[in-house]
Scaffold this active site. Structure first.
Site, PDB file in Angstrom:
ATOM      1  N   SER A  99      -4.774   9.345   8.980  1.00  0.00           N
ATOM      2  CA  SER A  99      -3.698  10.274   8.641  1.00  0.00           C
ATOM      3  C   SER A  99      -4.324  11.617   8.278  1.00  0.00           C
ATOM      4  O   SER A  99      -5.243  11.670   7.459  1.00  0.00           O
ATOM      5  CB  SER A  99      -2.851   9.747   7.483  1.00  0.00           C
ATOM      6  OG  SER A  99      -3.637   9.486   6.337  1.00  0.00           O
TER       7      SER A  99
ATOM      8  N   GLY B  13      -8.000   4.147   7.572  1.00  0.00           N
ATOM      9  CA  GLY B  13      -7.841   2.745   7.207  1.00  0.00           C
ATOM     10  C   GLY B  13      -7.588   1.919   8.449  1.00  0.00           C
ATOM     11  O   GLY B  13      -6.754   2.282   9.282  1.00  0.00           O
TER      12      GLY B  13
ATOM     13  N   CYS C 124      -6.542   6.350  -2.514  1.00  0.00           N
ATOM     14  CA  CYS C 124      -7.754   5.617  -2.141  1.00  0.00           C
ATOM     15  C   CYS C 124      -8.618   5.249  -3.345  1.00  0.00           C
ATOM     16  O   CYS C 124      -9.814   5.006  -3.217  1.00  0.00           O
ATOM     17  CB  CYS C 124      -8.575   6.392  -1.112  1.00  0.00           C
ATOM     18  SG  CYS C 124      -7.664   6.720   0.414  1.00  0.00           S
TER      19      CYS C 124
END
Length: 218
Positions: free
Chosen positions: A165, A152, A181
C-alpha cells in the site's frame, strides 16, 4: 501468460478483495489463469496481520477491523491510498521469499523515484521510508523518518496474495487508531504530504512502468 493488470475505479470492500484473491490464486496455481496485479482503494478500515498485538489497536471502534492472514501487524487502508495486490507465481520466480519481498521494496522505491522521492528500507522496520530533514529529529536523535508504503504478504501454494500500500493522499489522521506495523517511534506520510501534487493515475503509470524492470515483462 502475461501478467494481467486490473484497476478498480470504485472502493472495493475488503472481504470482496480477499475472496477474489483466494479464487485467483487457486486459478493461477491450477494453470487456468494468468498472474494478476490489482490496483484498488478500500473504504477506511484496519487489518490485523499474523503478528498483530492487541495493544496496538488503540481505537478499535473507529473503523471496521479485519483479521488478515498476511504477515505483519496492524495497518490502515482507505481512500487516497493505492493498494497493489500482487497475485504472482513465486514458485516459477525462484521460490525465494526473501528475494520476492526485496523485489516489492525495489518496486516501491523505483516508483517513488519517478517523483524524485528517495525511498529507503530499514533493518527491523518493514515498509519503505522517507527521511524528513525539515522536521525535528526522532527520539533517537536521528533525522525524522516517516513510512510512505507498507508491505504485507501471504503465500498460498507459492502464489502470493496481498502486497503493498502506497500513501498517495489518504487522511493521515486515520492512522491514529493503530500503531502502524507496531512501530511507535516513527510516523507516516504520503506523496501529497511531502508536497507533491501527484494523482492516483500518476502513481498507477509509475507502478506499471517500473514493474517490468523489477519482476520481468508483465
Amino acid at each position: 501468460m502475461p501478467v494481467e493488470w486490473r484497476i478498480s475505479s470504485e472502493l472495493v470492500p475488503y472481504e470482496d478483495a480477499v475472496a477474489e484473491m483466494e479464487a485467483r490464486c487457486a486459478a493461477i496455481r491450477s494453470g487456468t489463469a494468468s498472474e494478476l496485479v490489482w490496483l484498488l482503494e478500500h473504504p477506511p478500515l484496519y487489518t490485523a496481520g499474523t503478528s498483530a498485538r492487541v495493544e496496538d489497536l488503540t481505537d478499535p471502534d473507529r473503523f471496521p477491523v479485519y483479521e488478515s492472514r498476511r504477515g505483519g501487524q496492524y495497518t490502515y487502508h482507505g481512500p487516497g491510498q493505492r493498494i497493489a495486490y500482487v497475485m504472482l507465481d513465486v514458485a516459477a520466480r525462484g521460490r525465494d521469499v526473501r528475494k520476492f519481498v526485496a523485489q516489492l521494496e525495489e518496486w516501491v522505491i523505483a516508483t517513488l523515484d519517478s517523483f524524485n522521492v528517495k525511498g529507503e528500507i530499514r533493518e527491523g522496520r518493514v515498509g519503505v521510508w522517507v527521511v524528513r530533514p525539515e522536521l525535528p529529529p526522532g527520539p533517537d536523535g536521528q533525522p525524522h523518518e516517516d513510512k510512505v508504503a507498507a508491505i504485507g504478504l501471504r503465500l498460498r501454494k507459492w502464489v502470493s496474495m496481498h502486497g503493498l500500500s502506497l500513501n498517495v493522499e489518504p487522511d493521515l489522521s486515520h492512522f491514529d487508531g493503530i500503531v502502524p506495523c507496531g512501530i511507535r517511534d516513527h510516523g507516516v506520510t504520503s506523496l501529497v504530504d511531502l508536497g507533491l501534487p501527484v494523482t492516483m493515475e500518476d502513481v498507477d503509470v509509475a507502478l506499471r512502468r517500473n514493474f517490468e524492470s523489477v519482476f520481468g515483462k508483465g
